[in-house]
Design an enzyme around this catalytic site. Structure first.
Site, PDB file in Angstrom:
ATOM      1  N   SER A  21      62.420  -9.317  -0.130  1.00 25.94           N
ATOM      2  CA  SER A  21      62.227  -7.876  -0.098  1.00 25.94           C
ATOM      3  C   SER A  21      63.032  -7.212   1.007  1.00 25.94           C
ATOM      4  CB  SER A  21      60.751  -7.536   0.075  1.00 25.94           C
ATOM      5  OG  SER A  21      60.394  -7.511   1.426  1.00 25.94           O
ATOM      6  N   LYS A  79      58.296  -6.367   7.612  1.00 25.17           N
ATOM      7  CA  LYS A  79      58.697  -5.091   7.014  1.00 25.17           C
ATOM      8  C   LYS A  79      59.361  -4.232   8.072  1.00 25.17           C
ATOM      9  CE  LYS A  79      56.401  -5.563   2.989  1.00 25.17           C
ATOM     10  NZ  LYS A  79      56.983  -5.464   1.657  1.00 25.17           N
TER      11      LYS A  79
END
Lengths: 203, 203
Positions: A121, A158
């Site tokens: 991701s 993230k």
DNA sequence: TAAATTACCATACAAATGTATGGTAATTAT
DNA sequence: ATAATTACCATACATTTGTATGGTAATTTA
């Protein structure tokens, strides 16, 4: 469920961790000196209690051979603490110490730790599955930085954005939607900032 | 500039680091055992040499009190030998141009060196401009590996393919055509194999 | 109330540990 | 050619270290 520690035992455990991070675990005499004990037998008993309760592990006869088995895996210096999800959250494996194929090169700095990235991701930030990220828990996380966070007992990597009304965690991949957290969100904690990346080319 | 270490001293230094990563620094006896020495005095002398040359620091009388100096700082300054082109070849600077602050996590093998990558021709191998590659000149380069090569007095990072009639150097980017070399090509030399990559997230 | 548990103390001991001294042989530098 | 360095060896010694045993006092648990 971890067994309860007495106040003194907690202080000794803290000292063990502190000393190990500084360099080497202490001897019984050094612990005794630190806490003002007049002999080592007292320390011996405290360590025995800590070991019995599962917080440390000692190697008989060996000097300074005190291993801290704290349940707070994130701040214990270990080669690779587990795998962290760049896509959807994965559970961290506390004891899967990946001594792995980091042939000559990887070792732990004192205040940082390693996590192995799973998932793609963050591919637009050039971080890929299998990469090792170097995480520093002792520097403040700023908006825009890539961070490791705990979210409902799982860990994620993230990019952090601090907004007016809360916090957003973005993947750098259009396939993944950002995670938006209101203020005072429970079960959320920023573990550290990703300060580096290491990748081994061996195959 | 760090003083030169002998081969044995290098091995002992490596062992010191390795053991510290595993938990605690070794005693003289443990080092002696590891290297097959029959007494600790030999180890003592090697450690003395390492300390004299500034690689470690010992605390007299204290057991296991061997501090690896380069490991104690978070960042070790390492010479970057030059910039290497992932796209079109760039000249290598004869003397080190730059120093990069490698976190201690990325420990340089003693026989390797660093190059800073310029250009994005290897982007499909996830290597990007600005990344630091760790190059080992002492292992054989196999077909399929990413290597650093000298080509007409310039250096390139490419994926190597050994074919029947010669050698091919591929970029992992469709914008760049492979370089094809017949046998016995002059002015060509494989410098080393890329064994690792480090990227800092600091800005 | 009796029995553990906790938190210290003192003393003792074998083994581990760092250190010192002195020696041999090979290699390297002056 | 001589001196210095490197790389081991053997032996010795004072401390350090982990461990064991036994004791006292206060607190907590059953």
């Amino acid at each position: 469920m971890p067994l309860e520690l007495t106040e003194i035992q907690k202080k000794i455990l803290d000292f063990l961790i502190e000393q190990k991070v500084k360099g080497i675990p202490p001897t019984l005499a050094e612990i005794a000196s630190k806490f003002g004990y007049k002999n080592r037998a007292t320390v011996q008993q405290h360590l025995g209690a800590l070991e019995k309760k599962g917080y440390i592990k000692r190697s008989p006869k060996l000097s300074r051979a005190i291993e801290v088995l704290s349940e707070d895996k994130f701040f214990i210096p270990r080669p690779v603490l587990g795998e962290v999800a760049a896509g959807s959250p994965l559970t961290i494996y506390p004891d899967s110490v990946d001594t792995v194929e980091l042939p000559t090169i990887v070792r732990m700095p004192h205040d940082s730790f390693l996590l192995k990235v799973k998932g793609n991701s963050l591919k637009d930030a050039y971080i890929f599955s299998g990469d090792i990220v170097i995480v520093n828990p002792n520097i403040p996380a700023l908006s825009g930085q890539i961070v490791v966070a705990i979210l409902d007992d799982a860990a994620v990597v993230k990019r952090l954005f601090v907004k007016e009304n809360g916090i957003e965690l973005h993947s750098e991949n259009p396939e993944y939607a950002p995670i938006i957290l209101e203020k005072d969100r429970n079960n959320f904690k920023i573990v550290g900032v990703v300060v580096g990346l290491y990748r081994t080319m061996r195959n």
